[in-house]
Design a protein around this motif. Structure first.
Motif, PDB file in Angstrom:
ATOM      1  N   ALA A   1      -6.057 -15.066   8.485  1.00  0.00           N
ATOM      2  CA  ALA A   1      -7.057 -14.199   7.853  1.00  0.00           C
ATOM      3  C   ALA A   1      -6.389 -13.142   6.986  1.00  0.00           C
ATOM      4  O   ALA A   1      -6.847 -12.843   5.873  1.00  0.00           O
ATOM      5  N   ALA A   2      -5.287 -12.560   7.497  1.00  0.00           N
ATOM      6  CA  ALA A   2      -4.592 -11.539   6.706  1.00  0.00           C
ATOM      7  C   ALA A   2      -4.005 -12.146   5.440  1.00  0.00           C
ATOM      8  O   ALA A   2      -4.062 -11.550   4.360  1.00  0.00           O
ATOM      9  N   ARG A   3      -3.439 -13.338   5.570  1.00  0.00           N
ATOM     10  CA  ARG A   3      -2.890 -14.018   4.391  1.00  0.00           C
ATOM     11  C   ARG A   3      -3.980 -14.285   3.363  1.00  0.00           C
ATOM     12  O   ARG A   3      -3.778 -14.119   2.165  1.00  0.00           O
ATOM     13  N   SER A   4      -5.165 -14.665   3.841  1.00  0.00           N
ATOM     14  CA  SER A   4      -6.282 -14.949   2.942  1.00  0.00           C
ATOM     15  C   SER A   4      -6.727 -13.699   2.200  1.00  0.00           C
ATOM     16  O   SER A   4      -7.056 -13.736   1.015  1.00  0.00           O
ATOM     17  N   LEU A   5      -6.737 -12.550   2.924  1.00  0.00           N
ATOM     18  CA  LEU A   5      -7.126 -11.292   2.281  1.00  0.00           C
ATOM     19  C   LEU A   5      -6.142 -10.927   1.177  1.00  0.00           C
ATOM     20  O   LEU A   5      -6.544 -10.484   0.088  1.00  0.00           O
ATOM     21  N   ARG A   6      -4.853 -11.115   1.432  1.00  0.00           N
ATOM     22  CA  ARG A   6      -3.851 -10.784   0.418  1.00  0.00           C
ATOM     23  C   ARG A   6      -3.972 -11.701  -0.797  1.00  0.00           C
ATOM     24  O   ARG A   6      -3.840 -11.273  -1.933  1.00  0.00           O
ATOM     25  N   ALA A   7      -4.207 -12.984  -0.526  1.00  0.00           N
ATOM     26  CA  ALA A   7      -4.253 -13.965  -1.619  1.00  0.00           C
ATOM     27  C   ALA A   7      -5.591 -13.973  -2.341  1.00  0.00           C
ATOM     28  O   ALA A   7      -5.691 -14.442  -3.473  1.00  0.00           O
ATOM     29  N   GLY A   8      -6.640 -13.476  -1.689  1.00  0.00           N
ATOM     30  CA  GLY A   8      -7.966 -13.503  -2.293  1.00  0.00           C
ATOM     31  C   GLY A   8      -8.730 -14.773  -1.993  1.00  0.00           C
ATOM     32  O   GLY A   8      -9.868 -14.926  -2.422  1.00  0.00           O
ATOM     33  N   HIS A   9      -8.116 -15.699  -1.263  1.00  0.00           N
ATOM     34  CA  HIS A   9      -8.792 -16.934  -0.861  1.00  0.00           C
ATOM     35  C   HIS A   9      -8.027 -17.542   0.307  1.00  0.00           C
ATOM     36  O   HIS A   9      -6.875 -17.180   0.574  1.00  0.00           O
ATOM     37  N   THR A  10      -8.657 -18.469   1.012  1.00  0.00           N
ATOM     38  CA  THR A  10      -7.984 -19.155   2.110  1.00  0.00           C
ATOM     39  C   THR A  10      -7.180 -20.327   1.566  1.00  0.00           C
ATOM     40  O   THR A  10      -7.254 -20.659   0.390  1.00  0.00           O
ATOM     41  N   ARG A  11      -6.404 -20.963   2.447  1.00  0.00           N
ATOM     42  CA  ARG A  11      -5.740 -22.222   2.117  1.00  0.00           C
ATOM     43  C   ARG A  11      -6.372 -23.342   2.930  1.00  0.00           C
ATOM     44  O   ARG A  11      -5.740 -24.353   3.208  1.00  0.00           O
ATOM     45  N   MET A  12      -7.626 -23.154   3.296  1.00  0.00           N
ATOM     46  CA  MET A  12      -8.319 -24.105   4.158  1.00  0.00           C
ATOM     47  C   MET A  12      -9.035 -25.175   3.331  1.00  0.00           C
ATOM     48  O   MET A  12      -9.813 -24.862   2.432  1.00  0.00           O
ATOM     49  N   VAL A  13      -8.760 -26.429   3.648  1.00  0.00           N
ATOM     50  CA  VAL A  13      -9.523 -27.550   3.089  1.00  0.00           C
ATOM     51  C   VAL A  13     -10.419 -28.077   4.201  1.00  0.00           C
ATOM     52  O   VAL A  13      -9.932 -28.503   5.249  1.00  0.00           O
ATOM     53  N   LEU A  14     -11.707 -28.012   3.980  1.00  0.00           N
ATOM     54  CA  LEU A  14     -12.666 -28.459   4.985  1.00  0.00           C
ATOM     55  C   LEU A  14     -12.960 -29.940   4.790  1.00  0.00           C
ATOM     56  O   LEU A  14     -13.296 -30.378   3.692  1.00  0.00           O
ATOM     57  N   LEU A  15     -12.788 -30.687   5.863  1.00  0.00           N
ATOM     58  CA  LEU A  15     -12.980 -32.134   5.836  1.00  0.00           C
ATOM     59  C   LEU A  15     -14.033 -32.479   6.884  1.00  0.00           C
ATOM     60  O   LEU A  15     -13.717 -32.559   8.070  1.00  0.00           O
ATOM     61  N   PRO A  16     -15.309 -32.626   6.489  1.00  0.00           N
ATOM     62  CA  PRO A  16     -16.342 -32.977   7.474  1.00  0.00           C
ATOM     63  C   PRO A  16     -16.001 -34.293   8.160  1.00  0.00           C
ATOM     64  O   PRO A  16     -15.645 -35.270   7.513  1.00  0.00           O
TER      65      PRO A  16
END
Length: 340
Positions: A64-79
């Motif tokens: 979460a902290a990394r996402s805040l710094r970068a402005g976005h997550t590195r999460m790819v959602l795969l249903p």
């Protein structure tokens, strides 16, 4: 003196500063190494020292902290699919996940059972993924694509029989599988062709388009198509085989190699000879088909590799303003063996 559960719970959580002190580097270097930053050159011994220090301390980066710094997550959602997709597609999705991980994405599989359309898109958007790769079970709409993009998804990619407006679409034209199978049987003189339709929930996404393709080719060849419902059980296969001669078929497209093996065994028990009385073809070109006797004819499916799809995800994330693209995900060809 042994620690009590309360003492263990109160143990301080290691930080990147702790890792930096143990490794003898700056906190910035720790961040570059553990986040796999490629734009900064760091020697391999330093990288190894940082990783060993992090492992010794039990430190992991805070997503979460990394996402805040970068402005976005590195999460790819795969249903996740709620139906059995089979070995061919399992290999494809496994390679996709492995390739995304190599590109420093975190793949999150989302159980979407019971969700449909825009409802699913809203549920996925709550996790704020940087990309969504929808496998086609949930029918994404242009509005759903918009919901995901407004939530921060830079890449929305759909896999299915048709393109979705606003998304990058990888088209898997299942009708071509049925057309190829029946074209092979009709080309060998068969004119009364059964098409196995699995009764397992979810597989209609594949089986119905395959039936449409089979009917299209059969009509052009002057052949008859018979829809054959079949559950993946020995009892269902035995019941179908028991009435086989009354149906009057001289060939069958058995949906895939698994269902073909099930039906071939049941036909053998009824002394119905393959291919003399009934020619048979499956699809997916599994090893199983080559082990059967007679060896099973099949439709070989050439899927775009999971690595190439992962590279598409990465490219779109890096440059999300490009116009949505449509790509053919697969090609098909008949493989003739002894069963036809």
């Amino acid at each position: 003196m042994s620690q009590t559960p309360r003492q263990s719970a109160e143990r301080s959580v290691p930080t990147s500063a702790d890792v930096a002190r143990l490794a003898g580097v700056s906190r910035a270097t720790v961040s570059y190494v553990l986040n796999n930053t490629s734009s900064v050159r760091i020697s391999e011994p330093t990288r190894r020292r940082v990783r060993e220090a992090a492992e010794e301390l039990g430190y992991v980066p805070h997503a979460a902290a990394r996402s805040l710094r970068a402005g976005h997550t590195r999460m790819v959602l795969l249903p996740t699919a709620s139906f059995p997709v089979g070995p061919l597609y399992n290999r494809f999705f496994g390679e996709l996940q492995w390739s995304l991980r190599r590109l420093d994405y975190t793949v999150v599989q989302y159980g979407s059972l019971g969700l449909a359309g825009d409802e699913a898109a809203r549920a996925w958007a709550e996790l704020r993924p940087v990309a969504v790769v929808s496998l086609g079970e949930v029918g994404l709409t242009p509005n759903g694509v918009g919901v995901l993009k407004r939530s921060g998804a830079k890449a929305v990619i759909t896999l299915g029989p048709r393109r979705v407006e606003g998304a990058h679409s990888l088209v898997m034209d299942q009708a071509e599988v049925g057309a190829c199978a029946v074209g092979h049987l009709a080309g060998r003189g068969r004119r009364a062709i059964g098409v196995v339709m699995p009764q397992e929930p979810g597989l209609e996404l594949f089986s119905e388009p395959r039936l449409e393709g089979a009917r299209r080719v059969a009509e052009a060849a002057g052949a008859r198509i018979e829809r054959l419902p079949l559950a993946y059980t020995e009892e269902s296969a035995a019941a179908l085989a028991a009435r086989w001669r009354g149906i009057g078929l001289d060939a069958v497209f058995s949906y895939n190699d698994d269902y073909a093996a099930l039906l071939m065994r049941a036909l053998k028990d009824e002394d119905i000879r393959v291919p003399d009385e009934t020619a048979m073809i499956g699809s997916d070109d599994l090893l199983l088909g080559r082990l059967l006797r007679p060896r099973l004819s099949t439709v070989h499916i050439d899927l775009v590799t999971g690595r190439r799809l992962a590279e598409l995800v990465d490219r779109v994330v890096r440059d999300p303003e490009n116009e949505p693209e449509t790509h053919d995900l697969m090609g098909v060809r008949a493989v003739h063996r002894e069963s036809s």
